[in-house]
Write a protein that holds these residues in place. Structure first.
Motif, PDB file in Angstrom:
ATOM      1  N   TYR B  11      46.729  36.397  33.183  1.00 23.33           N
ATOM      2  CA  TYR B  11      45.336  36.457  32.752  1.00 23.33           C
ATOM      3  C   TYR B  11      45.326  36.759  31.265  1.00 23.33           C
ATOM      4  CZ  TYR B  11      44.875  37.005  37.765  1.00 23.33           C
ATOM      5  OH  TYR B  11      44.969  36.828  39.115  1.00 23.33           O
ATOM      6  N   LEU B  14      48.157  38.814  29.518  1.00 27.64           N
ATOM      7  CA  LEU B  14      48.932  39.475  30.574  1.00 27.64           C
ATOM      8  C   LEU B  14      49.718  38.453  31.397  1.00 27.64           C
ATOM      9  CD1 LEU B  14      49.388  42.158  32.225  1.00 27.64           C
ATOM     10  CD2 LEU B  14      47.525  41.372  33.668  1.00 27.64           C
ATOM     11  N   ALA B  35      54.267  44.702  46.965  1.00 25.78           N
ATOM     12  CA  ALA B  35      53.384  45.858  46.800  1.00 25.78           C
ATOM     13  C   ALA B  35      52.086  45.435  46.111  1.00 25.78           C
ATOM     14  CB  ALA B  35      54.080  46.929  45.977  1.00 25.78           C
ATOM     15  N   ALA B  38      51.715  43.179  42.734  1.00 30.95           N
ATOM     16  CA  ALA B  38      52.941  42.413  42.513  1.00 30.95           C
ATOM     17  C   ALA B  38      52.640  41.016  41.994  1.00 30.95           C
ATOM     18  CB  ALA B  38      53.737  42.326  43.814  1.00 30.95           C
ATOM     19  N   GLY B  39      51.452  40.524  42.302  1.00 34.99           N
ATOM     20  CA  GLY B  39      51.083  39.179  41.839  1.00 34.99           C
ATOM     21  C   GLY B  39      50.902  38.172  42.967  1.00 34.99           C
ATOM     22  N   LYS B  40      50.774  38.670  44.191  1.00 33.37           N
ATOM     23  CA  LYS B  40      50.635  37.767  45.334  1.00 33.37           C
ATOM     24  C   LYS B  40      49.365  36.933  45.239  1.00 33.37           C
ATOM     25  CE  LYS B  40      50.619  41.228  48.251  1.00 33.37           C
ATOM     26  NZ  LYS B  40      50.565  42.387  47.351  1.00 33.37           N
ATOM     27  N   THR B  41      48.246  37.627  44.984  1.00 31.57           N
ATOM     28  CA  THR B  41      46.977  36.913  44.876  1.00 31.57           C
ATOM     29  C   THR B  41      47.001  35.942  43.695  1.00 31.57           C
ATOM     30  OG1 THR B  41      45.810  38.761  45.857  1.00 31.57           O
ATOM     31  CG2 THR B  41      44.492  37.216  44.596  1.00 31.57           C
ATOM     32  N   GLU B  83      41.387  36.291  49.432  1.00 34.29           N
ATOM     33  CA  GLU B  83      41.373  37.727  49.657  1.00 34.29           C
ATOM     34  C   GLU B  83      39.909  38.172  49.785  1.00 34.29           C
ATOM     35  OE1 GLU B  83      43.095  39.750  46.307  1.00 34.29           O
ATOM     36  OE2 GLU B  83      43.980  41.271  47.590  1.00 34.29           O
ATOM     37  N   GLU B 163      46.115  38.030  52.632  1.00 30.45           N
ATOM     38  CA  GLU B 163      45.874  39.288  53.350  1.00 30.45           C
ATOM     39  C   GLU B 163      44.778  39.199  54.402  1.00 30.45           C
ATOM     40  OE1 GLU B 163      46.070  42.800  51.139  1.00 30.45           O
ATOM     41  OE2 GLU B 163      47.393  41.973  49.610  1.00 30.45           O
ATOM     42  N   GLN B 195      50.202  42.537  53.235  1.00 28.89           N
ATOM     43  CA  GLN B 195      50.678  43.905  52.982  1.00 28.89           C
ATOM     44  C   GLN B 195      51.394  44.390  54.236  1.00 28.89           C
ATOM     45  OE1 GLN B 195      49.986  46.271  50.523  1.00 28.89           O
ATOM     46  NE2 GLN B 195      48.817  44.907  49.193  1.00 28.89           N
TER      47      GLN B 195
HETATM   48  N1  LIG Z   1      41.127  38.683  36.972  1.00 26.53           N
HETATM   49  C1  LIG Z   1      42.126  39.416  36.444  1.00 26.53           C
HETATM   50  N2  LIG Z   1      42.138  39.709  35.126  1.00 26.53           N
HETATM   51  C2  LIG Z   1      43.131  40.432  34.601  1.00 26.53           C
HETATM   52  N3  LIG Z   1      44.168  40.906  35.280  1.00 26.53           N
HETATM   53  C3  LIG Z   1      44.228  40.659  36.599  1.00 26.53           C
HETATM   54  C4  LIG Z   1      43.214  39.892  37.247  1.00 26.53           C
HETATM   55  N4  LIG Z   1      43.510  39.796  38.551  1.00 26.53           N
HETATM   56  C5  LIG Z   1      44.666  40.461  38.714  1.00 26.53           C
HETATM   57  N5  LIG Z   1      45.109  40.993  37.541  1.00 26.53           N
HETATM   58  C6  LIG Z   1      46.333  41.764  37.340  1.00 26.53           C
HETATM   59  O1  LIG Z   1      47.414  40.973  37.755  1.00 26.53           O
HETATM   60  C7  LIG Z   1      48.374  41.769  38.447  1.00 26.53           C
HETATM   61  C8  LIG Z   1      48.660  41.125  39.809  1.00 26.53           C
HETATM   62  O2  LIG Z   1      47.475  41.174  40.588  1.00 26.53           O
HETATM   63  P1  LIG Z   1      47.350  40.479  41.989  1.00 26.53           P
HETATM   64  O3  LIG Z   1      45.929  40.550  42.383  1.00 26.53           O
HETATM   65  O4  LIG Z   1      47.977  39.143  41.934  1.00 26.53           O
HETATM   66  O5  LIG Z   1      48.213  41.455  42.888  1.00 26.53           O
HETATM   67  P2  LIG Z   1      48.422  41.419  44.446  1.00 26.53           P
HETATM   68  O6  LIG Z   1      49.884  41.312  44.638  1.00 26.53           O
HETATM   69  O7  LIG Z   1      47.577  40.415  45.076  1.00 26.53           O
HETATM   70  O8  LIG Z   1      47.940  42.869  44.840  1.00 26.53           O
HETATM   71  P3  LIG Z   1      47.172  43.361  46.166  1.00 26.53           P
HETATM   72  O9  LIG Z   1      48.172  43.513  47.220  1.00 26.53           O
HETATM   73  O10 LIG Z   1      46.594  44.683  45.756  1.00 26.53           O
HETATM   74  O11 LIG Z   1      46.124  42.356  46.473  1.00 26.53           O
HETATM   75  C9  LIG Z   1      47.792  43.152  38.542  1.00 26.53           C
HETATM   76  O12 LIG Z   1      48.460  43.951  37.596  1.00 26.53           O
HETATM   77  C10 LIG Z   1      46.349  42.991  38.197  1.00 26.53           C
HETATM   78  O13 LIG Z   1      45.882  44.097  37.483  1.00 26.53           O
END
Ligand SMILES: Nc1ncnc2c1ncn2[C@@H]1O[C@H](COP(=O)(O)OP(=O)(O)OP(=O)(O)O)[C@@H](O)[C@H]1O
Ligand SMILES: [Mg+2]
Lengths: 297, 248
Positions: B11, B14, B35, B38-41, B83, B163, B195
């Motif tokens: 993003y 980042l 966890a 981690a970046g799954k979404t 999600e 999830e 998860q």
């Molecule tokens: N729209 C966004 N803008 C900026 N950063 C984001 C955005 N969405 C997610 N992030 C960041 O990207 C990283 C990965 O997020 P992501 O949602 O992919 O995690 P996840 O593995 O799905 O977590 P969870 O199990 O909590 O859903 C996180 O550090 C989060 O803060």
């Protein structure tokens, strides 16, 4: 107050009120699909009226109106494509500034094209002096045209959102844009459609009121304020409530004259009402806080 | 079916995904565990075209989808159950499903909506009972089923779920996982983010473990279930509980 006078004011009130409602619905349609308040909404009304008047020099009235509505829709689409579409998740403030800027540009361009003279479309049927007596009030046939056309638009619009597939797709974008995208709906095109639809509504309203209120390059600003008040009054995004709120504002305005409120301050009513609503019930008269978040057409 | 090579995404500045490579074969259930954060979404959104990949390739059926718009990816046969369900809260359950079929009726004139609906109602009988109810008024479990049903209406070859078990009672979670197994039997391919690593690995064929944007482990689900690192990190409580009882 005699019954005749009373119904006279009521008719005056609902005539203006339904126009406000149409402008408010224009706000709502765009708000629902984008979350944007399009402050150039009043300019669509002006553009509809003014282009119809110009076309009417060469074309018969019905054709002139149809062309004017199509031209306004096209302008609505172009505005969206040129200024809104390519923005990636813009902030609300930025959108407000853009749409206010657009309204100024459109107004100045209209001044350039049409000058500052006051024009009007001819009466759809009859003329300035013809009148019909209903419940003791003598009203112009054009008032009936306004009421009929605007009510028809409201009905068609709700049928459109309920029963057509395009309507449902737009509604889906309003309900949840992310999910609509995941269903394969092109949300950006839906936004363009919503601008076209709002422009068309505004333009039709601009044509039917033109014989009564006349059209001028700067008529949009006042209408936008009234329409916005009505939209907020009904609860942003809720079009059926906007109709009720519009009629309410129109009737309040009409009776404010009846009780001797100075005409010059009439516009102040809408603004005071707007401020009052924003302080007391920001989610609108007819909405509740939860429903304010569940947007619906 | 789906091949991802050196995928990078994030993003703005980042960087979330750092050179991810993975694949999903036809008829598989593949699970992705990791966890929070981690970046799954992010990975699923990037595949679905909601976030732009900054590097690498996403290939679905030999078609490179890296820079396709989300609606083209749905058309290509890859649907995401996002999600948090994301149902159209103000619309009827049946309208939600009908909208899910949008790409199908765009695609062909021979599309038979009622047959498709009937097929979905077969899988999720509860949706049939609730067809006229507003989707926002459904329970969490029903909304999850609606979200899955809506994605299935697009007739996807690959269905990705983010999830699906979040916030649901164990009994409903079991139903959901049962349905995912059923989907595989019916010939679908599933990429499942969870998860709830234990249940996910229990039904999956293969799994990937994602940690801070990198794939740190991969292999057959049974191997991952037996892997001590995975047990410690993602099935943690179970291992601790087991050792705790042993100690006594
Ligand atoms: N729209 C966004 N803008 C900026 N950063 C984001 C955005 N969405 C997610 N992030 C960041 O990207 C990283 C990965 O997020 P992501 O949602 O992919 O995690 P996840 O593995 O799905 O977590 P969870 O199990 O909590 O859903 C996180 O550090 C989060 O803060
Ligand atoms: Mg996530």
């Amino acid at each position: 107050m005699t019954l005749e006078l009373f119904s006279q004011y009521i008719f005056a009130g609902i005539t203006y009120g339904i126009i406000y409602a149409i402008v408010a619905i224009g706000f709502n349609i765009i708000y629902n699909t984008t979350g944007i308040i399009n402050f150039a909404q009043g300019e669509f009304v002006m553009l509809g009226g003014m282009t119809a008047i110009s076309f009417n020099h060469y074309l018969p009235l019905p054709l002139a109106i149809i062309c004017a509505v199509l031209v306004t829709m096209l302008i609505g689409a172009l505005i969206e494509i040129a200024f809104i579409r390519w923005l990636e998740s813009p902030s609300v403030l930025r959108m407000i500034i853009i749409t206010i800027g657009l309204s100024i540009i459109i107004r100045e361009m209209a001044l350039h094209v049409w000058g500052d003279s006051v024009r009007a479309l001819p009466y759809f049927s009859g003329n300035v002096v013809s009148s019909i007596t209903i419940m003791g009030a003598s009203i112009s046939p054009q008032v009936l045209w306004v009421l009929a056309v605007c009510s028809l638009m409201v009905i068609l619009l709700s049928l459109f959102f309920k029963f057509t597939s395009l309507g449902k797709e737009m509604q889906a974008c309003a309900a949840n844009r992310l999910a609509a995208t995941l269903c394969g709906i092109n949300a950006k095109n839906m936004v363009t459609f919503s601008f076209m639809l709002s422009a068309a509504l505004g333009a039709v309203a601009g044509c039917v009121v033109s014989p009564i209120t006349s059209s001028q390059y700067d008529m949009g600003t006042g209408l936008a304020i009234k329409g916005f008040t009505v939209a907020v009054l009904g609860g942003l995004g809720n079009s059926m409530a906007a109709v009720a709120a519009g009629l309410l504002l129109g009737i309040i305005e009409a009776f404010s004259i009846a009780v001797g409120f100075p005409l010059a301050f009439q516009d102040a009513i809408a603004i005071s009402l707007l401020l009052l609503i924003l302080f007391v019930r920001p989610h609108g008269l007819f909405g509740n806080k939860e429903a304010a978040r569940l947007k619906e057409f | 079916m789906l091949k991802i090579r050196n995928l990078e995404s994030g993003y703005g500045k980042l960087r979330v995904l750092k050179k991810i490579s993975m694949h999903v074969d036809a008829g598989e259930i593949v699970t992705l565990i990791g966890a929070n954060g981690a970046g799954k979404t992010t990975l699923l959104s990037t595949i679905a075209g909601l976030s732009r990949a900054s590097g690498g390739d996403i290939v679905l059926f030999d078609q490179n989808l890296k820079s396709s718009a989300p609606q083209e990816i749905v058309k290509a046969g890859c649907s995401l159950v996002p999600e948090g369900r994301q149902v159209f809260a103000t619309m009827r359950v049946e309208d939600n499903l009908i909208l899910g079929g949008y790409v199908q009726y765009q695609r062909s004139k021979g599309y038979c909506q009622s047959a498709e609906l009937a097929a979905i109602y077969d899988i999720f009988p509860v949706l049939k009972e609730r067809r006229d109810q507003l989707a926002g008024t459904l329970s969490g479990g029903e909304q999850q089923m609606l979200a899955m049903g809506r994605a299935l209406m697009a007739g996807p070859k690959l269905i990705m779920m983010d999830e699906p078990s979040t916030g649901l009672a164990p009994l409903i979670v079991r139903d959901i996982f049962q349905i995912i197994l059923h989907l595989r039997e019916a010939g679908n391919t599933v990429l499942l983010v969870e998860q709830n690593a234990k249940s996910a690995l229990a039904i999956a064929d293969r799994g990937y473990v994602l940690e801070t944007g990198k794939i740190i482990l991969q292999g057959p689900a049974a191997d991952l279930l037996g892997n001590t690192d995975v047990q410690r990190a993602y099935l943690g409580r179970d291992v601790d509980a087991a050792t705790a009882t042993c100690d006594i």
